[in-house]
Design a protein around this motif. Structure first.
Motif, mmCIF file in Angstrom:
data_model
loop_
_atom_site.group_PDB
_atom_site.id
_atom_site.type_symbol
_atom_site.label_atom_id
_atom_site.label_comp_id
_atom_site.label_asym_id
_atom_site.label_seq_id
_atom_site.Cartn_x
_atom_site.Cartn_y
_atom_site.Cartn_z
ATOM 1 N N ALA A 1 0.596 -1.178 -0.061
ATOM 2 C CA ALA A 1 -0.012 -0.154 0.124
ATOM 3 C C ALA A 1 0.894 1.522 -0.078
ATOM 4 O O ALA A 1 2.359 1.923 0.818
ATOM 5 C CB ALA A 1 -1.496 -0.276 1.248
ATOM 6 N N ASN A 2 0.109 2.236 -0.577
ATOM 7 C CA ASN A 2 0.923 3.853 -0.420
ATOM 8 C C ASN A 2 1.241 4.530 0.669
ATOM 9 O O ASN A 2 2.283 4.919 0.879
ATOM 10 C CB ASN A 2 0.543 4.718 -1.752
ATOM 11 C CG ASN A 2 0.971 3.886 -3.704
ATOM 12 O OD1 ASN A 2 1.417 3.234 -3.767
ATOM 13 N ND2 ASN A 2 -0.385 4.874 -4.116
ATOM 14 N N ASP A 3 0.817 4.494 2.253
ATOM 15 C CA ASP A 3 0.363 4.971 3.363
ATOM 16 C C ASP A 3 0.826 3.960 4.111
ATOM 17 O O ASP A 3 0.826 4.392 5.196
ATOM 18 C CB ASP A 3 -0.650 5.032 3.066
ATOM 19 C CG ASP A 3 -2.018 4.072 3.186
ATOM 20 O OD1 ASP A 3 -1.291 2.600 2.786
ATOM 21 O OD2 ASP A 3 -3.384 4.316 3.862
ATOM 22 N N CYS A 4 1.768 2.932 3.430
ATOM 23 C CA CYS A 4 2.162 1.842 4.724
ATOM 24 C C CYS A 4 3.240 2.513 5.091
ATOM 25 O O CYS A 4 4.615 3.818 4.234
ATOM 26 C CB CYS A 4 2.511 0.694 4.345
ATOM 27 S SG CYS A 4 3.825 -0.171 5.143
#
Length: 333
Positions: free
Chosen positions: A27-30
């Motif tokens: 995920a990009n927001d990890c």
């Protein structure tokens, strides 16, 4: 001290956690804190790392799926408690994933069967879920996925001999480097060295293409024919094999070098070495070598080269062994 045996519920919990971490790490927001938490979870038990690697392989297969249509974002009020958001998301996933898998199978996007095989210390014989028999050479790795309209093997590295279970309505496709081999039922060998591929047909027929993005099914091979292709090849190079061909001797654990130039023998030798052997120059590469060797002791072959050939060994800056020819003394006139 007895070893604790995991219950089915405990094993399922590890699988679910592996799926969760696979999604979060992609995920990009990890966040960095999440990545640290994942590393702690992964290192807590050997099965954690095993399940996560298996989930990564499934993720890789899913990477071939068509991209979903873009979704217009909807602004919603911020939830009061984080656990409610997580609970709702988990509930949606629980309902959506089986439906997506079911729809993906019928659309031909998602396999209903997946297998992964490697051969390290020994030649390995495996049976795919469709009944196909495969022999894996040392250092080889492949995956098998069963789709609704075809069966697909991806040869990740090395060499494999296939005896394909016949099914005209369910073609068998091998992806190797940039190309593919398509069959319905036959026997053939695929060897991938670096980014080059060699296909030997033993029985039946296959269609070989050098680039999976090119239109058409490729060129047809008949028995005792072979195809070679590499990067940038528009079509494979087709040639005939002969009765004394020894390229499949690996199935009996042997490497046969039939009086060939050292430069031509290197790819056959290097597939069994952790670091490739190199020749110093053209003169060294033209030296002839022959013999029958055990594929489990190719390091012994390398060490013996100075005893059987007019060469000596050095190492380059990358740590590779280099074969150098011994300079010939000028003859006295």
């Amino acid at each position: 001290m007895t070893e604790h045996t995991l219950s089915e519920a405990e094993y399922d919990a590890i699988t679910d956690a592996a799926a969760h971490w696979c999604m979060r790490l992609h995920a990009n927001d990890c966040t960095g804190q999440e990545r640290l938490a994942f590393e702690q979870w992964r290192d807590a038990h050997p099965l954690h790392a095993f399940e996560y690697e298996a989930m990564l392989e499934i993720w890789e297969v899913a990477g071939d799926l068509p991209s979903p249509a873009p979704v217009v974002p909807i602004v919603r009020p911020k939830p009061k408690t984080p656990w409610r958001t997580f609970g709702m998301a988990a509930a949606v996933c629980a309902l959506a994933l089986p439906l997506a898998a079911y729809s993906g199978w019928h659309l031909g996007w998602v396999p209903n069967s997946y297998q992964h095989f490697e051969a390290s210390g020994n030649v390995r014989h495996v049976t795919l879920n469709d009944g196909t028999e495969v022999e894996l050479n040392l250092g080889s790795e492949l995956t098998y996925s069963n789709y609704k309209d075809h069966r697909q093997v991806t040869l990740k590295k090395g060499e494999a001999f296939f005896s394909v279970s016949h099914d005209t309505r369910h073609p068998f496709v091998v992806k190797a480097a940039e190309g593919r081999i398509r069959v319905t039922g036959t026997q053939f060998n695929v060897w991938m060295y670096e980014d080059k591929v060699k296909v030997n047909l033993i029985e039946g027929s296959v269609l070989v293409t050098s680039n999976d993005d090119l239109p058409g099914d490729g060129l047809r091979l008949g028995p005792s024919m072979q195809a070679n292709y590499g990067p940038g090849d528009f079509i494979p190079r087709i040639s005939q094999t002969y009765d004394n061909d020894t390229s499949l001797a690996w199935r009996q654990g042997k490497l046969v070098l039939d009086d060939m130039a050292l430069s031509d023998a290197l790819p056959l030798i290097n597939r069994y070495l952790d670091q490739p052997l190199v020749v110093a120059d053209h003169n060294t590469g033209s030296i002839r070598i022959g013999g029958i060797y055990n594929i489990k002791d190719i390091n012994g072959l390398v060490k013996s080269l100075p005893r059987v050939l007019p060469v000596y060994l050095t190492r380059n800056q990358s740590g590779n062994l280099v074969v150098n020819s011994i300079p010939q003394k000028p003859s006295k006139s």
